[in-house]
Design an enzyme around this catalytic site. Structure first.
Site, PDB file in Angstrom:
ATOM      1  CB  THR A   1      44.199  12.811 -21.117  1.00  0.00           C
ATOM      2  OG1 THR A   1      43.263  13.430 -20.237  1.00  0.00           O
ATOM      3  CG2 THR A   1      43.471  12.412 -22.396  1.00  0.00           C
TER       4      THR A   1
ATOM      5  CG  ASP B   1      34.151  15.687 -28.141  1.00  0.00           C
ATOM      6  OD1 ASP B   1      35.213  15.726 -28.797  1.00  0.00           O
ATOM      7  OD2 ASP B   1      33.324  14.756 -28.238  1.00  0.00           O
TER       8      ASP B   1
END
Length: 251
Positions: free
Chosen positions: A118, A126
């Site tokens: 990614t 997060d």
């Protein structure tokens, strides 16, 4: 399922991919990870006084967070440290320059990963964790969808969060992408729009993404792929979605 038209395909890779296309799972299951981390934490905590932020956490909660940090490091590519590279972002080219890994750029999601899955970066991963935690804690009904996912790392991380924070979850994970790169631009409003549909580094086949799910042990019957440009796939997929709790859109 599966559903297939001239310009779209909706399928469950676990059931609809041929066995010969599937690679092996490389990482241990979440339960095995967490049990191992619990043993380590239980042992070390007999010799360590934890800071206040950790004193309110159970050993299992601590172990779950360690597991998710491990997955975050893998999907972002940061786990490879000095042998990871920062790839120069550019569209309309078949060859990209790479440079020494820049951790600060990776934290902010400001570079392209070489070995990771990614480009999202730590901060946005997060955010995915925070959103899913809130949905689960507050018992918000609905599934997870990501539209535009490259190698699939953000959706894999989201699936890992669901797996450990909501065991036996029935939430669906909808993984939506052309799996062939960016669509051709009909208007050139900006020079940066030119040739953006001619960038092989962004053209990740569905089998590669599905095998990334397999690699982390995250492919199950609740993972659905929608292959094609969104104007073709969304009208076909939407009747099958009852409710969404989180939408992560990269369009």
């Amino acid at each position: 399922m599966p559903l297939k038209g001239d310009k779209f395909e909706i399928f469950q890779p676990l059931h609809d991919m041929h066995a010969s296309e599937m690679n092996k799972q490389l990482l241990a299951s979440p339960n095995d990870f967490i049990e191992t981390f619990q043993e380590r934490i239980s042992w070390v905590d007999t010799m360590v006084e934890n800071p206040p932020d950790f004193q309110g956490k159970s050993i299992k909660e601590h172990a779950i967070l360690m597991y998710l940090e491990t997955i975050k490091s893998f999907v972002s590519g940061a786990v490879y440290n000095s042998v990871e590279l920062t790839v120069t972002s550019a569209t309309g080219t078949s060859v990209h320059k790479a440079s020494k890994f820049n951790l600060n750029a990776r934290i902010g999601g400001n570079d392209w990963t070489y070995a990771g899955d990614t480009m999202t970066g730590f901060k946005r991963l997060d955010n995915v964790f925070d959103l899913l935690s809130d949905v689960i804690f507050n018992e918000v009904d609905g599934d997870y969808i990501e539209t535009g996912l490259w190698r699939g790392g953000s959706s894999i991380f989201a699936k890992a969060v669901l797996t450990v924070l909501e065991p036996n979850s029935t939430r669906m994970s909808y993984v939506c992408d052309s799996f062939a790169g960016l669509p051709p631009g009909k208007r050139s409003l900006d020079n940066g729009d030119r040739n953006w549909d001619n960038t092989p580094y962004l053209e990740i086949p569905a089998t590669v993404v599905a095998n990334n799910f397999i690699k982390y042990g995250m492919l199950d019957s609740n993972v659905v792929f929608a292959k094609g440009f969104f104007n073709e796939t969304m009208p076909q997929l939407s009747p099958h979605i009852e409710k969404l709790a989180i939408m992560r859109l990269d369009v």
